[in-house]
Design a protein around this motif. Structure first.
Motif, PDB file in Angstrom:
ATOM      1  N   LYS A  39     -21.075 128.683  22.118  1.00 35.66           N
ATOM      2  CA  LYS A  39     -20.211 127.627  22.635  1.00 35.66           C
ATOM      3  C   LYS A  39     -18.820 127.674  22.002  1.00 35.66           C
ATOM      4  O   LYS A  39     -18.672 127.827  20.798  1.00 35.66           O
ATOM      5  CB  LYS A  39     -20.838 126.242  22.383  1.00 35.66           C
ATOM      6  CG  LYS A  39     -21.965 125.920  23.341  1.00 35.66           C
ATOM      7  CD  LYS A  39     -22.330 124.438  23.325  1.00 35.66           C
ATOM      8  CE  LYS A  39     -22.979 124.022  22.031  1.00 35.66           C
ATOM      9  NZ  LYS A  39     -23.451 122.613  22.090  1.00 35.66           N
ATOM     10  N   HIS A  40     -17.796 127.561  22.859  1.00 29.01           N
ATOM     11  CA  HIS A  40     -16.389 127.526  22.463  1.00 29.01           C
ATOM     12  C   HIS A  40     -15.950 128.816  21.762  1.00 29.01           C
ATOM     13  O   HIS A  40     -14.954 128.822  21.040  1.00 29.01           O
ATOM     14  CB  HIS A  40     -16.114 126.308  21.562  1.00 29.01           C
ATOM     15  CG  HIS A  40     -16.574 125.025  22.166  1.00 29.01           C
ATOM     16  ND1 HIS A  40     -16.069 124.522  23.355  1.00 29.01           N
ATOM     17  CD2 HIS A  40     -17.537 124.140  21.763  1.00 29.01           C
ATOM     18  CE1 HIS A  40     -16.690 123.376  23.652  1.00 29.01           C
ATOM     19  NE2 HIS A  40     -17.577 123.130  22.710  1.00 29.01           N
ATOM     20  N   ASN A  41     -16.707 129.891  22.003  1.00 30.84           N
ATOM     21  CA  ASN A  41     -16.355 131.176  21.387  1.00 30.84           C
ATOM     22  C   ASN A  41     -16.336 132.293  22.445  1.00 30.84           C
ATOM     23  O   ASN A  41     -16.641 133.440  22.152  1.00 30.84           O
ATOM     24  CB  ASN A  41     -17.341 131.506  20.263  1.00 30.84           C
ATOM     25  CG  ASN A  41     -16.815 132.586  19.342  1.00 30.84           C
ATOM     26  OD1 ASN A  41     -15.629 132.603  19.003  1.00 30.84           O
ATOM     27  ND2 ASN A  41     -17.678 133.502  18.946  1.00 30.84           N
ATOM     28  N   TYR A  42     -15.985 131.924  23.657  1.00 28.00           N
ATOM     29  CA  TYR A  42     -15.806 132.907  24.725  1.00 28.00           C
ATOM     30  C   TYR A  42     -14.750 132.390  25.689  1.00 28.00           C
ATOM     31  O   TYR A  42     -14.459 131.196  25.740  1.00 28.00           O
ATOM     32  CB  TYR A  42     -17.122 133.163  25.480  1.00 28.00           C
ATOM     33  CG  TYR A  42     -17.660 131.975  26.247  1.00 28.00           C
ATOM     34  CD1 TYR A  42     -17.320 131.753  27.582  1.00 28.00           C
ATOM     35  CD2 TYR A  42     -18.510 131.049  25.626  1.00 28.00           C
ATOM     36  CE1 TYR A  42     -17.805 130.658  28.281  1.00 28.00           C
ATOM     37  CE2 TYR A  42     -18.998 129.947  26.320  1.00 28.00           C
ATOM     38  CZ  TYR A  42     -18.635 129.760  27.644  1.00 28.00           C
ATOM     39  OH  TYR A  42     -19.110 128.672  28.331  1.00 28.00           O
ATOM     40  N   MET A  43     -14.151 133.305  26.428  1.00 25.14           N
ATOM     41  CA  MET A  43     -13.147 132.965  27.436  1.00 25.14           C
ATOM     42  C   MET A  43     -13.758 133.159  28.818  1.00 25.14           C
ATOM     43  O   MET A  43     -14.729 133.887  28.967  1.00 25.14           O
ATOM     44  CB  MET A  43     -11.901 133.827  27.252  1.00 25.14           C
ATOM     45  CG  MET A  43     -11.308 133.691  25.858  1.00 25.14           C
ATOM     46  SD  MET A  43      -9.996 134.891  25.533  1.00 25.14           S
ATOM     47  CE  MET A  43      -9.934 134.789  23.731  1.00 25.14           C
ATOM     48  N   LEU A  44     -13.140 132.519  29.821  1.00 24.78           N
ATOM     49  CA  LEU A  44     -13.769 132.488  31.137  1.00 24.78           C
ATOM     50  C   LEU A  44     -12.743 132.715  32.240  1.00 24.78           C
ATOM     51  O   LEU A  44     -11.611 132.234  32.178  1.00 24.78           O
ATOM     52  CB  LEU A  44     -14.447 131.131  31.344  1.00 24.78           C
ATOM     53  CG  LEU A  44     -15.197 130.902  32.659  1.00 24.78           C
ATOM     54  CD1 LEU A  44     -16.390 131.843  32.789  1.00 24.78           C
ATOM     55  CD2 LEU A  44     -15.668 129.447  32.756  1.00 24.78           C
ATOM     56  N   LEU A  45     -13.181 133.453  33.253  1.00 20.37           N
ATOM     57  CA  LEU A  45     -12.391 133.686  34.462  1.00 20.37           C
ATOM     58  C   LEU A  45     -13.337 133.562  35.650  1.00 20.37           C
ATOM     59  O   LEU A  45     -14.382 134.210  35.678  1.00 20.37           O
ATOM     60  CB  LEU A  45     -11.773 135.084  34.399  1.00 20.37           C
ATOM     61  CG  LEU A  45     -10.750 135.528  35.454  1.00 20.37           C
ATOM     62  CD1 LEU A  45     -10.000 136.743  34.934  1.00 20.37           C
ATOM     63  CD2 LEU A  45     -11.406 135.875  36.781  1.00 20.37           C
ATOM     64  N   LEU A  54     -20.334 126.240  32.018  1.00 27.47           N
ATOM     65  CA  LEU A  54     -19.630 127.454  31.575  1.00 27.47           C
ATOM     66  C   LEU A  54     -18.171 127.141  31.257  1.00 27.47           C
ATOM     67  O   LEU A  54     -17.632 127.601  30.238  1.00 27.47           O
ATOM     68  CB  LEU A  54     -19.699 128.527  32.656  1.00 27.47           C
ATOM     69  CG  LEU A  54     -20.899 129.473  32.664  1.00 27.47           C
ATOM     70  CD1 LEU A  54     -20.871 130.346  33.912  1.00 27.47           C
ATOM     71  CD2 LEU A  54     -20.930 130.341  31.401  1.00 27.47           C
ATOM     72  N   ARG A  55     -17.525 126.372  32.126  1.00 30.06           N
ATOM     73  CA  ARG A  55     -16.123 126.022  31.890  1.00 30.06           C
ATOM     74  C   ARG A  55     -15.980 125.139  30.649  1.00 30.06           C
ATOM     75  O   ARG A  55     -15.095 125.362  29.814  1.00 30.06           O
ATOM     76  CB  ARG A  55     -15.546 125.311  33.115  1.00 30.06           C
ATOM     77  CG  ARG A  55     -15.291 126.225  34.308  1.00 30.06           C
ATOM     78  CD  ARG A  55     -14.558 125.491  35.413  1.00 30.06           C
ATOM     79  NE  ARG A  55     -15.382 124.464  36.018  1.00 30.06           N
ATOM     80  CZ  ARG A  55     -16.017 124.582  37.177  1.00 30.06           C
ATOM     81  NH1 ARG A  55     -15.928 125.715  37.861  1.00 30.06           N
ATOM     82  NH2 ARG A  55     -16.733 123.595  37.659  1.00 30.06           N
ATOM     83  N   SER A  56     -16.843 124.153  30.540  1.00 26.18           N
ATOM     84  CA  SER A  56     -16.717 123.180  29.452  1.00 26.18           C
ATOM     85  C   SER A  56     -16.868 123.813  28.079  1.00 26.18           C
ATOM     86  O   SER A  56     -16.233 123.386  27.108  1.00 26.18           O
ATOM     87  CB  SER A  56     -17.765 122.072  29.621  1.00 26.18           C
ATOM     88  OG  SER A  56     -17.552 121.341  30.799  1.00 26.18           O
ATOM     89  N   MET A 104      -9.873 121.827  35.427  1.00 25.48           N
ATOM     90  CA  MET A 104      -9.237 120.636  34.874  1.00 25.48           C
ATOM     91  C   MET A 104     -10.259 119.519  34.681  1.00 25.48           C
ATOM     92  O   MET A 104     -10.236 118.789  33.687  1.00 25.48           O
ATOM     93  CB  MET A 104      -8.108 120.181  35.782  1.00 25.48           C
ATOM     94  CG  MET A 104      -6.951 121.170  35.853  1.00 25.48           C
ATOM     95  SD  MET A 104      -5.886 120.947  37.303  1.00 25.48           S
ATOM     96  CE  MET A 104      -5.187 119.324  36.996  1.00 25.48           C
ATOM     97  N   ALA A 105     -11.176 119.383  35.641  1.00 30.07           N
ATOM     98  CA  ALA A 105     -12.211 118.348  35.551  1.00 30.07           C
ATOM     99  C   ALA A 105     -13.228 118.649  34.457  1.00 30.07           C
ATOM    100  O   ALA A 105     -13.900 117.731  33.965  1.00 30.07           O
ATOM    101  CB  ALA A 105     -12.924 118.205  36.891  1.00 30.07           C
ATOM    102  N   SER A 106     -13.343 119.919  34.075  1.00 29.73           N
ATOM    103  CA  SER A 106     -14.306 120.313  33.041  1.00 29.73           C
ATOM    104  C   SER A 106     -13.711 120.271  31.637  1.00 29.73           C
ATOM    105  O   SER A 106     -14.359 120.681  30.666  1.00 29.73           O
ATOM    106  CB  SER A 106     -14.836 121.721  33.331  1.00 29.73           C
ATOM    107  OG  SER A 106     -15.590 121.739  34.519  1.00 29.73           O
ATOM    108  N   LYS A 107     -12.460 119.825  31.531  1.00 31.91           N
ATOM    109  CA  LYS A 107     -11.802 119.646  30.229  1.00 31.91           C
ATOM    110  C   LYS A 107     -11.748 120.955  29.430  1.00 31.91           C
ATOM    111  O   LYS A 107     -12.267 121.040  28.313  1.00 31.91           O
ATOM    112  CB  LYS A 107     -12.495 118.549  29.414  1.00 31.91           C
ATOM    113  CG  LYS A 107     -12.296 117.148  29.971  1.00 31.91           C
ATOM    114  CD  LYS A 107     -12.745 116.082  28.972  1.00 31.91           C
ATOM    115  CE  LYS A 107     -12.277 114.707  29.382  1.00 31.91           C
ATOM    116  NZ  LYS A 107     -12.614 113.671  28.379  1.00 31.91           N
TER     117      LYS A 107
END
Length: 381
Positions: A193-199, A264-266, A288-291
């Motif tokens: 968690k919070h240690n990957y980037m997403l596209l 995944l986004r959050s 944007m909705a997933s902060k």
């Protein structure tokens, strides 16, 4: 005033493809809840095969795209239009024009035709020059054969006003605020968690996936980059091939489960949005909705939505710098909250469905008034 509304131009609902399918699903549900009778057209091979879904009528029309390729969309749209001619809709909402406007002379003339004009399709680099010229022609036909128009971004609204001297309504997309996240998604993809980037994107050149991944591979980050999207097309296979040696990049394939996507986004540290053509993109609003903090391609469409609340890129070097930059926590938190508030106050489904309903009603009322004005027995005030 209860209306009979037909929605054409999508592969069908529930959404198993993309943006127009997404908005059609939410919009149809919202209009039904407001008392209207709504019919959505699905391809005959759509995974959902029943004739109703959440109070919405579903009509399955033959779509030969599975064996004809993209040209099959023209046949599918023709089949939908021919069916719609038999149903006496008060209003028909056509999502896009790429393969439907060539049949404009066949649009039911007893229905008000409203076209969502989509993005500037002819600018998409995936198309050859002859195809781009055809799409410009198709755009003109959509303007000619439609009674009213919707633009999902202010930039597209201005373009249509300037080029065709028409007055499209500006109605953007929206995003649903999901009530919770599920950290099992990280276990599924073996992520921290919070240690990957997403596209998240379709594998198309104008979505700048190659630029984003090129910048990522040049960076020194130890985080992974998760790429969500179907890589079975030509460009997708190309991307998998050229970036196959960077073990930090995970091509996760397509994901349509909204809860999984939200999670995944959050849990990502950065969300990359490379879309450079089109209007208000649903995947951007969902981020944007997933902060999550957004890194977006620098263009008028994205800046209109995100304003100052993002980092922008044009080149792979920009991506590398952003990834390696230590973005202040306060800056990230402020941008995330500002974007979330935009969803609450500007881009929520209740507000957008209400705008669609108001516009469709006004179009139908105007058509009724004009019909009375020109009727031989009508006596004006």
């Amino acid at each position: 005033m209860k209306l009979r509304i037909g929605i054409l131009g999508t592969r069908g609902i529930p959404n198993n493809y993309g943006g127009f399918e997404q908005i059609s699903a939410y919009l149809a549900q919202g209009l039904v809840q407001r008392g209207h009778e709504v019919t959505v057209y699905n391809g005959h091979k759509h995974p959902y095969q029943l004739t109703t879904w959440r109070g919405i009528n579903i009509v399955h029309c033959h779509n030969p795209e599975h064996w004809m390729g993209m040209s099959g969309q023209f046949v599918y749209d023709l089949n939908c239009i021919l069916d719609a001619r038999k149903r006496s809709f008060d209003a028909i909402l056509i999502m896009g024009y790429t393969s439907s406007s060539v049949w404009g002379k066949l649009y039911p003339r007893d229905s008000v035709i409203i076209s969502n004009m989509d993005g500037l399709e002819w600018m998409r680099t995936k198309y050859s020059k002859p195809v781009q010229r055809f799409l410009q022609f198709a755009e003109k036909l959509a303007v000619k054969f439609s009674d009213n128009y919707i633009a999902d971004s202010l930039a597209i609204q201005k373009y249509l006003r300037d080029k065709y001297d028409i007055s499209p309504a500006y109605i953007p997309y929206a995003a649903e605020i999901m009530p919770f996240t599920d950290d099992r998604i990280c276990n599924e993809f073996r992520l921290i968690k919070h240690n990957y980037m997403l596209l998240i994107a379709r594998m198309e050149p104008e979505n700048n996936i190659d630029t984003i991944l090129s910048g990522f591979t040049k960076s020194s980050t130890s985080q992974h980059m998760v790429v969500v999207g179907d890589t079975a097309n030509k460009h997708g296979r190309h991307l998998v091939n050229i970036f196959r040696n960077d073990k930090r990049i995970l091509f996760a394939g397509p994901v349509f489960d909204t809860q999984k996507l939200h999670s995944l986004r959050s849990f990502s540290s950065l969300y990359f949005h490379g879309h450079s053509v089109g209007g208000t993109n649903p995947s951007l609003l969902e981020a944007m909705a997933s902060k999550v903090y957004v890194v977006a391609h620098d263009n008028a469409f994205n800046r209109q939505i995100l304003e100052k609340d993002a980092s922008y890129f044009n080149t792979a070097l920009d991506i590398k710098k952003i990834i390696e930059e230590d973005i202040p926590a306060v800056k990230k938190e402020t941008a995330i909250e500002d974007n979330f508030n935009k969803i609450i106050h500007r881009y929520n489904w209740d507000r957008i469905v209400a705008k669609y309903e108001q516009f469709i009603l006004s179009c139908c009322n105007s058509a009724t008034v004009e019909e009375h004005i020109y009727h031989p027995g009508y006596i004006g005030k």
